[in-house]
Design an enzyme around this catalytic site. Sequence first.
Site, PDB file in Angstrom:
ATOM      1  N   GLU A 215      13.044  -0.460  -6.020  1.00 50.50           N
ATOM      2  CA  GLU A 215      11.791  -0.854  -5.376  1.00 50.50           C
ATOM      3  C   GLU A 215      10.796  -1.316  -6.431  1.00 50.50           C
ATOM      4  OE1 GLU A 215      10.308   1.302  -1.949  1.00 50.50           O
ATOM      5  OE2 GLU A 215       8.399   1.565  -3.010  1.00 50.50           O
TER       6      GLU A 215
ATOM      7  N   ALA B 195      -1.412  -1.612   2.179  1.00 46.27           N
ATOM      8  CA  ALA B 195      -2.013  -1.154   3.433  1.00 46.27           C
ATOM      9  C   ALA B 195      -2.767  -2.297   4.097  1.00 46.27           C
ATOM     10  CB  ALA B 195      -2.957   0.017   3.163  1.00 46.27           C
TER      11      ALA B 195
ATOM     12  N   GLN C 144       0.435  10.911 -12.644  1.00 49.16           N
ATOM     13  CA  GLN C 144       0.540   9.889 -11.613  1.00 49.16           C
ATOM     14  C   GLN C 144       1.492  10.332 -10.509  1.00 49.16           C
ATOM     15  OE1 GLN C 144       2.721   6.169 -12.484  1.00 49.16           O
ATOM     16  NE2 GLN C 144       0.841   5.082 -11.906  1.00 49.16           N
TER      17      GLN C 144
ATOM     18  N   PHE D 254       0.823  10.885  -6.480  1.00 50.74           N
ATOM     19  CA  PHE D 254       1.631  10.310  -5.411  1.00 50.74           C
ATOM     20  C   PHE D 254       2.082  11.400  -4.446  1.00 50.74           C
ATOM     21  CE2 PHE D 254       3.245   6.732  -8.388  1.00 50.74           C
ATOM     22  CZ  PHE D 254       2.099   5.991  -8.123  1.00 50.74           C
TER      23      PHE D 254
ATOM     24  N   SER E 169      19.658   0.747  -5.152  1.00 55.48           N
ATOM     25  CA  SER E 169      18.661  -0.265  -4.814  1.00 55.48           C
ATOM     26  C   SER E 169      17.394   0.089  -5.570  1.00 55.48           C
ATOM     27  CB  SER E 169      18.416  -0.320  -3.299  1.00 55.48           C
ATOM     28  OG  SER E 169      18.096   0.958  -2.772  1.00 55.48           O
TER      29      SER E 169
ATOM     30  N   TYR F 273      11.507  11.429   5.795  1.00 55.25           N
ATOM     31  CA  TYR F 273      10.655  12.366   5.040  1.00 55.25           C
ATOM     32  C   TYR F 273      11.274  13.764   5.004  1.00 55.25           C
ATOM     33  CZ  TYR F 273       7.334   8.594   5.475  1.00 55.25           C
ATOM     34  OH  TYR F 273       6.736   7.359   5.397  1.00 55.25           O
TER      35      TYR F 273
ATOM     36  N   ARG G 110       9.051  -0.581 -13.926  1.00 59.08           N
ATOM     37  CA  ARG G 110       9.476  -0.276 -15.287  1.00 59.08           C
ATOM     38  C   ARG G 110      10.974  -0.001 -15.257  1.00 59.08           C
ATOM     39  NH1 ARG G 110       5.088   4.043 -17.424  1.00 59.08           N
ATOM     40  NH2 ARG G 110       6.247   3.787 -19.355  1.00 59.08           N
TER      41      ARG G 110
ATOM     42  N   GLN H  22      11.363   9.466   1.367  1.00 63.63           N
ATOM     43  CA  GLN H  22      10.283   9.680   0.420  1.00 63.63           C
ATOM     44  C   GLN H  22      10.886  10.425  -0.769  1.00 63.63           C
ATOM     45  OE1 GLN H  22       7.692   9.077  -1.386  1.00 63.63           O
ATOM     46  NE2 GLN H  22       6.407   8.981   0.456  1.00 63.63           N
TER      47      GLN H  22
ATOM     48  N   LYS I 238      13.192   5.123  15.708  1.00 66.09           N
ATOM     49  CA  LYS I 238      13.340   3.933  14.862  1.00 66.09           C
ATOM     50  C   LYS I 238      14.795   3.473  14.818  1.00 66.09           C
ATOM     51  CE  LYS I 238      10.973   5.839  11.361  1.00 66.09           C
ATOM     52  NZ  LYS I 238      10.187   6.021  10.098  1.00 66.09           N
TER      53      LYS I 238
ATOM     54  N   ASP J 204      -0.138   3.199   5.882  1.00 61.61           N
ATOM     55  CA  ASP J 204      -1.191   4.207   5.790  1.00 61.61           C
ATOM     56  C   ASP J 204      -2.403   3.803   6.626  1.00 61.61           C
ATOM     57  OD1 ASP J 204       0.281   5.746   4.007  1.00 61.61           O
ATOM     58  OD2 ASP J 204      -0.509   4.669   2.261  1.00 61.61           O
TER      59      ASP J 204
ATOM     60  N   THR K 215       7.147  -3.960  -2.119  1.00 61.74           N
ATOM     61  CA  THR K 215       6.219  -3.239  -1.254  1.00 61.74           C
ATOM     62  C   THR K 215       5.134  -4.149  -0.685  1.00 61.74           C
ATOM     63  OG1 THR K 215       4.788  -2.582  -3.090  1.00 61.74           O
ATOM     64  CG2 THR K 215       6.600  -1.107  -2.532  1.00 61.74           C
ATOM     65  N   TYR K 216       4.428  -3.603   0.280  1.00 59.99           N
ATOM     66  CA  TYR K 216       3.463  -4.359   1.087  1.00 59.99           C
ATOM     67  C   TYR K 216       2.260  -3.454   1.266  1.00 59.99           C
ATOM     68  CZ  TYR K 216       2.261  -7.298   5.252  1.00 59.99           C
ATOM     69  OH  TYR K 216       1.696  -8.142   6.173  1.00 59.99           O
TER      70      TYR K 216
ATOM     71  N   HIS L 256      18.074   5.049  -3.994  1.00 63.07           N
ATOM     72  CA  HIS L 256      16.999   4.064  -4.001  1.00 63.07           C
ATOM     73  C   HIS L 256      15.980   4.520  -5.043  1.00 63.07           C
ATOM     74  CE1 HIS L 256      14.449   0.904  -2.308  1.00 63.07           C
ATOM     75  NE2 HIS L 256      13.437   1.749  -2.350  1.00 63.07           N
TER      76      HIS L 256
END
Length: 308
Positions: free
Chosen positions: A22, A56, A220, A224, A20, A153, A280, A184, A173, A114, A53-54, A274
């Site tokens: 993202e 904050a 970068q 992260f 998958s 995580y 990219r 993550q 959950k 976040d 993604t969505y 994932h």
Amino acid sequence: MEQSRKSRKDTHGQRRIGVSFEFFPPKTEEMEKNLWEAITRLAPLAPNFVSVTYGAGGSTRERTHATVKRILEETPLTPAAHLTCVAAARGEVDEVIRNYCAVGVRHIVALRGDPTGGVGTKYAPHPGGYLNGADLVAGIKRVCDAEVSVSAYPEKHPDSPTVDADIDMLKAKVDAGATRAITQFFFENDLYFRYVDRVRARGINVPIVPGILPVQNFKQAKGFAERTGASVPAWLAERFEGLDDDPNTRKLIAAAVAAEQVIDLVDRGVTDFHFYTMNRADLVYAICHLLGLRAVVAAERSTVARAV
């Protein structure tokens, strides 16, 4: 659609590898162009789903919704829309869920999100909102019969006091209705396997899909990692040392590092991945090729699209 993918892989006599991807919603016209070039390049690999993604506090809500809608309308891909509960009342979040369902979304990636003050500040639920990720999962299942994936995580969430407390939240959950956890990113595979062992020992049996971040840009990626609590091993920093002004060599090193990681995971029994694409495609496409995935030809893609 799923059967078509499975049959294609079985025909080649390979172990079924599922992937998958993202993406994040674009902010500018140039970013929009880059996003759709990446989607066009990766779509023929027939991923299980692609997530969007969505931001904050829902800061990218409209762009996320528009991207998901376009994926549904113009591609054979199955989109999974991210959703957070930061700085929003339950009714507001529920409306987003209903809007997703109305356009045909049947898979949501539920995340607490976040803190509004940024990473490192204390999280506080909205007074009239969902309390946490588990509460959000329950809300999604109440509003819409969608599949729900959640986060996991391997090195614990930055806000969790302990790994055990973090796994308690994952169990909550799953108990609320989540059927998949996506981790993550991590760079040491032993971290993932130790985490899975602890999760299974707690009786959590949903798939724990490893999240893979191909290192397109080391600085970068390090940033992260610092924000998400992921560790950056010294050997990884050494691989990219001295390459700040050498993008071509950096790209080759990035491909080698990612290839080593995913091949080792496959050798140790992992079959689903994932990828955090950063919008990219080239490096992710190359890794998928190494995993044995091949592009679906145009005629088969048309058949898949009609089956959606």
